[in-house]
Structures are given as structure tokens and as C-alpha cells.
Design a protein around this motif. Structure first.
Motif, PDB file in Angstrom:
ATOM      1  N   LEU A 195       0.809  -1.215   0.000  1.00  0.00           N
ATOM      2  CA  LEU A 195       0.000   0.000   0.000  1.00  0.00           C
ATOM      3  C   LEU A 195       0.846   1.271   0.000  1.00  0.00           C
ATOM      4  N   ARG A 196       2.014   1.234   0.603  1.00  0.00           N
ATOM      5  CA  ARG A 196       2.854   2.441   0.564  1.00  0.00           C
ATOM      6  C   ARG A 196       3.195   2.794  -0.889  1.00  0.00           C
ATOM      7  N   ASP A 197       3.508   1.767  -1.685  1.00  0.00           N
ATOM      8  CA  ASP A 197       3.841   2.022  -3.087  1.00  0.00           C
ATOM      9  C   ASP A 197       2.621   2.559  -3.839  1.00  0.00           C
ATOM     10  N   VAL A 198       1.451   1.998  -3.548  1.00  0.00           N
ATOM     11  CA  VAL A 198       0.228   2.467  -4.208  1.00  0.00           C
ATOM     12  C   VAL A 198      -0.024   3.932  -3.869  1.00  0.00           C
ATOM     13  N   ARG A 199       0.094   4.267  -2.605  1.00  0.00           N
ATOM     14  CA  ARG A 199      -0.195   5.637  -2.173  1.00  0.00           C
ATOM     15  C   ARG A 199       0.849   6.630  -2.665  1.00  0.00           C
ATOM     16  N   ASN A 200       2.089   6.151  -2.835  1.00  0.00           N
ATOM     17  CA  ASN A 200       3.144   7.029  -3.343  1.00  0.00           C
ATOM     18  C   ASN A 200       3.150   7.122  -4.859  1.00  0.00           C
ATOM     19  N   GLY A 201       2.280   6.328  -5.523  1.00  0.00           N
ATOM     20  CA  GLY A 201       2.305   6.302  -6.976  1.00  0.00           C
ATOM     21  C   GLY A 201       3.625   5.789  -7.509  1.00  0.00           C
ATOM     22  N   MET A 202       4.166   4.780  -6.837  1.00  0.00           N
ATOM     23  CA  MET A 202       5.502   4.272  -7.141  1.00  0.00           C
ATOM     24  C   MET A 202       5.594   3.713  -8.562  1.00  0.00           C
ATOM     25  N   THR A 203       6.512   4.231  -9.353  1.00  0.00           N
ATOM     26  CA  THR A 203       6.757   3.733 -10.696  1.00  0.00           C
ATOM     27  C   THR A 203       8.240   3.478 -10.878  1.00  0.00           C
ATOM     28  N   ILE A 204       8.550   2.698 -11.916  1.00  0.00           N
ATOM     29  CA  ILE A 204       9.945   2.420 -12.266  1.00  0.00           C
ATOM     30  C   ILE A 204      10.167   2.886 -13.699  1.00  0.00           C
ATOM     31  N   PRO A 205      11.055   3.872 -13.962  1.00  0.00           N
ATOM     32  CA  PRO A 205      11.789   4.652 -12.957  1.00  0.00           C
ATOM     33  C   PRO A 205      10.881   5.663 -12.280  1.00  0.00           C
ATOM     34  N   PRO A 206      11.348   6.316 -11.182  1.00  0.00           N
ATOM     35  CA  PRO A 206      10.534   7.320 -10.511  1.00  0.00           C
ATOM     36  C   PRO A 206      10.148   8.442 -11.468  1.00  0.00           C
ATOM     37  N   THR A 207       8.922   8.911 -11.342  1.00  0.00           N
ATOM     38  CA  THR A 207       8.450   9.988 -12.208  1.00  0.00           C
ATOM     39  C   THR A 207       8.460  11.306 -11.444  1.00  0.00           C
ATOM     40  N   LEU A 208       8.691  12.374 -12.177  1.00  0.00           N
ATOM     41  CA  LEU A 208       8.729  13.703 -11.582  1.00  0.00           C
ATOM     42  C   LEU A 208       7.317  14.294 -11.570  1.00  0.00           C
ATOM     43  N   THR A 209       6.757  14.423 -10.394  1.00  0.00           N
ATOM     44  CA  THR A 209       5.451  15.039 -10.193  1.00  0.00           C
ATOM     45  C   THR A 209       5.651  16.199  -9.225  1.00  0.00           C
ATOM     46  N   PRO A 210       4.667  17.069  -9.047  1.00  0.00           N
ATOM     47  CA  PRO A 210       4.829  18.150  -8.068  1.00  0.00           C
ATOM     48  C   PRO A 210       5.213  17.652  -6.689  1.00  0.00           C
ATOM     49  N   SER A 211       4.627  16.536  -6.253  1.00  0.00           N
ATOM     50  CA  SER A 211       4.944  16.031  -4.907  1.00  0.00           C
ATOM     51  C   SER A 211       6.363  15.483  -4.835  1.00  0.00           C
ATOM     52  N   THR A 212       6.818  14.759  -5.887  1.00  0.00           N
ATOM     53  CA  THR A 212       8.183  14.227  -5.841  1.00  0.00           C
ATOM     54  C   THR A 212       9.216  15.341  -5.933  1.00  0.00           C
ATOM     55  N   VAL A 213       8.928  16.372  -6.705  1.00  0.00           N
ATOM     56  CA  VAL A 213       9.847  17.517  -6.783  1.00  0.00           C
ATOM     57  C   VAL A 213       9.952  18.195  -5.427  1.00  0.00           C
ATOM     58  N   LEU A 214       8.815  18.386  -4.759  1.00  0.00           N
ATOM     59  CA  LEU A 214       8.815  19.005  -3.435  1.00  0.00           C
ATOM     60  C   LEU A 214       9.611  18.158  -2.443  1.00  0.00           C
ATOM     61  N   ASN A 215       9.399  16.832  -2.499  1.00  0.00           N
ATOM     62  CA  ASN A 215      10.111  15.923  -1.605  1.00  0.00           C
ATOM     63  C   ASN A 215      11.607  15.916  -1.894  1.00  0.00           C
ATOM     64  N   ALA A 216      11.990  16.223  -3.140  1.00  0.00           N
ATOM     65  CA  ALA A 216      13.397  16.178  -3.536  1.00  0.00           C
ATOM     66  C   ALA A 216      14.196  17.373  -3.056  1.00  0.00           C
ATOM     67  N   LEU A 217      13.517  18.456  -2.731  1.00  0.00           N
ATOM     68  CA  LEU A 217      14.237  19.676  -2.389  1.00  0.00           C
ATOM     69  C   LEU A 217      15.201  19.481  -1.230  1.00  0.00           C
ATOM     70  N   SER A 218      14.816  18.659  -0.272  1.00  0.00           N
ATOM     71  CA  SER A 218      15.689  18.415   0.884  1.00  0.00           C
ATOM     72  C   SER A 218      16.602  17.205   0.676  1.00  0.00           C
ATOM     73  N   ARG A 219      16.579  16.613  -0.506  1.00  0.00           N
ATOM     74  CA  ARG A 219      17.400  15.435  -0.800  1.00  0.00           C
ATOM     75  C   ARG A 219      18.111  15.606  -2.150  1.00  0.00           C
ATOM     76  N   PRO A 220      18.819  16.690  -2.320  1.00  0.00           N
ATOM     77  CA  PRO A 220      19.402  16.985  -3.639  1.00  0.00           C
ATOM     78  C   PRO A 220      20.433  15.969  -4.089  1.00  0.00           C
ATOM     79  N   ALA A 221      21.188  15.378  -3.152  1.00  0.00           N
ATOM     80  CA  ALA A 221      22.249  14.447  -3.549  1.00  0.00           C
ATOM     81  C   ALA A 221      21.666  13.240  -4.270  1.00  0.00           C
TER      82      ALA A 221
END
Length: 404
Positions: A195-221
Motif C-alpha cells: 500500500l505504501r507504493d500504491v499511495r506514493n504512486g511508485m513507478t519504475i523509474p521514478p516519475t517527476l510530479t509536483p509532490s516528488t519535486v517538493l520531496n526532492a528539495l531536501s534530498r538533492p544528492a
């Protein structure tokens, strides 16, 4: 009480400064003293979807919770006044020596967790003298792993696909590259409901969405590594742009039977382990097919939720088939104490998945080295505190369940 000012001579032994670590990675890892510490670091440095893929399980995650609780409820029974000045944590597994009683379990999509991926795991395992298992769903090819760790003990984990020819082509490639053991995973007729993957919209490879971009701001490396290294793809199949569950359901064959297992046994020149055994009857049936080991596992709680806890199942399986095949165990192992408890309960060997991935996410190859070092120290310390000099001296009397 008479007081006096300390002299420089009195202060000198107290003023000890640690040599500074210039590497940010080494500074982070030096503060990790347990696998839980590595998990905390990993969570800070990894995007939510990738971290949750590693950390999560199926449905309500009951199987995973129970597996961890099973180890937490172990009671150790130490012997005193034993010479434990030297402790040997090595074991014989499938006819060869492993310097430690655990190996690195097969994990899928590993370069998604951290870009060094399977290469970091294989090289760390080679350095530690333990087996490394490459997954069918790995993101580094069989040939790349063999080249990265030519002196390592490499195993290959097989999922039977609907396309049998492609499955066996992988087996032939692994044999050609010197992989000595085949783990046949049998508990994935269909994908578990993660369910975590379902709720996160987990895809392979990861897709860039507004939420993933926001989450990435604190994880630039993580994103710099992801975007500037080889594109994430599977080493053993074509690229995929859908969800993990859709991929598994499209590929995996729900018709696999014991006849298929017997056929695979005939094709593979090395040792064969069946991964995903969850009943005594199935362990016995696998032994009758002629495999070399059964791996008690509920896939880290990621397939059928509320499945049997492998650690609880272990004594009965060892009693029934332990004289005929080795009995290995995974699921829920996050410490050296967990490993020792499994060995005392009768396991020949254990595999760690999440523990290794937390290290990988925390610091790449150095993080995997740190995870192995933490587990090694905990295993050796637990053996010494139990009053045994080696894994071979462990017996069921050394461990009991708090709530049988």
C-alpha cells in the motif's frame, strides 16, 4: 570537601580530541551504531517513494511487525565462566566458508535506493567474505556484478516468468559468470498489495510530479546521482514505465509447480535454494525434489500479509528436514542478536535485505560496509556474552521465546 584548581597535568588526560573526518559520508556513518541509526540516516537522504519501497510491506504490514516482534521477544540463556577471548563467527554454508553467518539477500530496483546499487553490495560482500545474491529484478547485470566482485561468492535469485526461455537464459548467464548458487523464489505468484507504493504512486523509474519535486528539495544528492548516472533500468529485462505491481503481475508465472522446481534443479549445475518456504510440508516436499537448502521467508512481509513468522516456523522445519537440507532464514532481521537467535534455533544461515539497503541509502558502498560491520560486531559480542566461542557451539538451550 577541600577544593583545588586542576593543574594542566590533571587536565591533559581529559583533553582528547578526535581526529576530524573530512568526508561528510564518513561523519554521518560514524554516528551510526545500529541498523536503526542507518535507517534514520537513510530516511533523511532518500525520496519518500524509494525509501518506502524498501521500508514497507504488504497490506497492514502485520507480517513484518510480527517478524520483528518475534525477535524482540527472544530470551537468551548465557553460560558463564567460559573462555571467549577469541570468537569465530564463520559458518559453512552450501559447502563453502562464509566469514559471517549472514549474506546479502536479493533485492529489486536497488539502484533506485542509491545509485551505486548492487555493485556496492557485491563489493562489500566480497570484502567481508560473505555471499551476495543478485535479484532477477536487479538494476545491475549479471556480468557487471561478476566484473565488480570477481573474487566474491555470488548467488543469483530467479523468478520464473511466463516466458520460460527468458528465465532460463538468465540462469545460463549466471552459471557462465561463475555464480555458484541459485535461489528460486516461489512466493510471488502475483504481486503483494504494497500500500505504501500504491499511495506514493511508485513507478519504475521514478516519475517527476509536483509532490516528488517538493520531496526532492531536501534530498538533492539523491536526485543529482539519479539524473547524472546511467538511466535506471532492469538488468534482465526491457525497460518498464509502469507501477511495480503491474510489472510483477505481467511477468511472474502463477502456474509454477514442483515439477518446474524439479526441472530447474536439473538445469542448474550448482547449489539450489528454495526461497519463500512457509510450511513444514512444503519444506519436506522441496527436500524430496533434491534441493540443497530451503529459505524460510515470507518475503519480508511484502507478499501475503499475516503469513507465518519464519523464526517461529524454524524449529519445526529443522526437526523435520534439517538432516537432509540446510535451513536458511530471512525476514525481520535487523541486528546481530536476531542472527544469533536464528542460528541457535537451528538455522544454518541467514540473509539480510532491509539492513543492507538502509546502509546503502545512508552512504553507498561505505554505508553497506558500515551495516556489515555493525552486524558483525553485534554477532561477535552476542556469542561472547552467551559464553560460546563459535556459531557451531550454539544450541537451542541458548534461546527461548518469551511467549511460546
Amino acid at each position: 570537601m577541600k577544593r583545588q584548581l586542576p593543574t594542566p597535568h590533571d587536565l591533559a588526560p581529559l583533553l582528547r580530541f578526535k581526529k576530524p573526518a573530512w568526508s561528510a559520508t564518513q561523519r554521518r556513518l560514524s554516528r551510526a551504531h545500529t541498523i536503526a541509526d542507518l535507517r534514520t540516516i537513510a530516511r533523511r537522504r532518500t525520496p519518500k517513494a524509494a525509501f518506502d519501497y524498501t521500508d514497507g510491506a504488504a497490506d497492514g504490514e502485520v507480517s513484518l511487525t510480527r517478524a520483528r516482534r518475534a525477535f524482540a521477544e527472544v530470551t537468551f540463556h548465557p553460560s558463564i565462566l567460559r573462555d571467549v577471548s577469541m570468537v569465530d563467527p564463520s559458518v559453512q554454508v552450501l559447502g563453502k566458508r562464509s566469514e559471517l553467518p549472514f549474506g546479502i539477500a536479493p533485492t529489486g530496483f536497488t539502484r533506485m535506493m542509491q545509485t551505486e546499487g548492487e555493485v556496492a553490495g557485491a563489493q562489500a560482500a566480497q570484502a567481508a567474505g560473505i555471499p551476495f545474491c543478485l535479484s532477477t529484478m536487479g538494476t545491475t547485470s549479471i556480468e557487471q556484478v561478476a566484473a565488480a566482485a570477481p573474487g566474491g561468492r555470488n548467488w543469483f535469485q530467479l523468478y520464473m516468468w511466463r516466458d520460460r526461455d527468458r528465465s532460463m537464459a538468465l540462469v545460463e548467464r549466471a552459471a557462465a559468470q561463475g555464480f555458484d548458487t541459485l535461489l528460486v523464489t516461489v512466493d510471488v505468484p502475483v504481486a503483494g498489495n504494497r500500500l505504501r507504493d500504491v499511495r506514493n504512486g511508485m513507478t519504475i523509474p521514478p516519475t517527476l510530479t509536483p509532490s516528488t519535486v517538493l520531496n526532492a528539495l531536501s534530498r538533492p544528492a539523491w536526485w543529482v546521482n539519479f539524473l547524472t548516472t546511467e538511466p535506471l533500468a532492469f538488468a534482465s529485462l526491457d525497460r518498464w514505465s509502469g507501477t511495480v505491481a503491474d510489472l510483477l503481475n505481467t511477468m511472474f508465472d502463477p502456474t509454477v509447480t514442483y515439477q518446474d522446481l524439479e526441472w530447474i534443479r536439473e538445469q542448474w549445475p550448482g547449489k539450489v535454494v528454495v526461497k519463500g518456504v512457509q510450511t513444514v510440508a512444503d519444506a519436506r516436499a522441496c527436500a524430496q525434489v533434491g534441493v540443497d537448502a530451503v529459505l524460510l521467508s515470507n518475503h519480508g512481509g511484502r507478499q501475503l500479509d499475516r503469513a507465518p513468522v519464519p523464526f517461529h516456523l524454524l524449529p519445526a522445519v529443522v526437526k523435520d528436514v534439517g538432516a537432509d537440507v540446510e535451513v536458511h532464514l530471512d525476514t525481520g532481521i535487523l541486528s546481530g542478536q536476531d542472527i544469533v537467535a536464528a542460528l541457535a534455533h537451528g538455522a544454518t544461515f541467514t540473509l539480510v535485505g532491509r539492513a543492507y539497503l538502509y546502509g546503502l541509502m545512508a552512504g553507498g558502498r561505505a554505508g553497506v560496509d558500515r551495516a556489515i560491520a555493525i552486524l558483525r560486531a553485534e554477532v561477535e559480542r552476542t556469542l561472547a556474552l552467551l559464553g560460546v566461542q563459535s556459531v557451531a557451539e550454539l544450541e537451542p538451550r541458548h534461546v527461548s521465546r518469551l511467549h511460546p
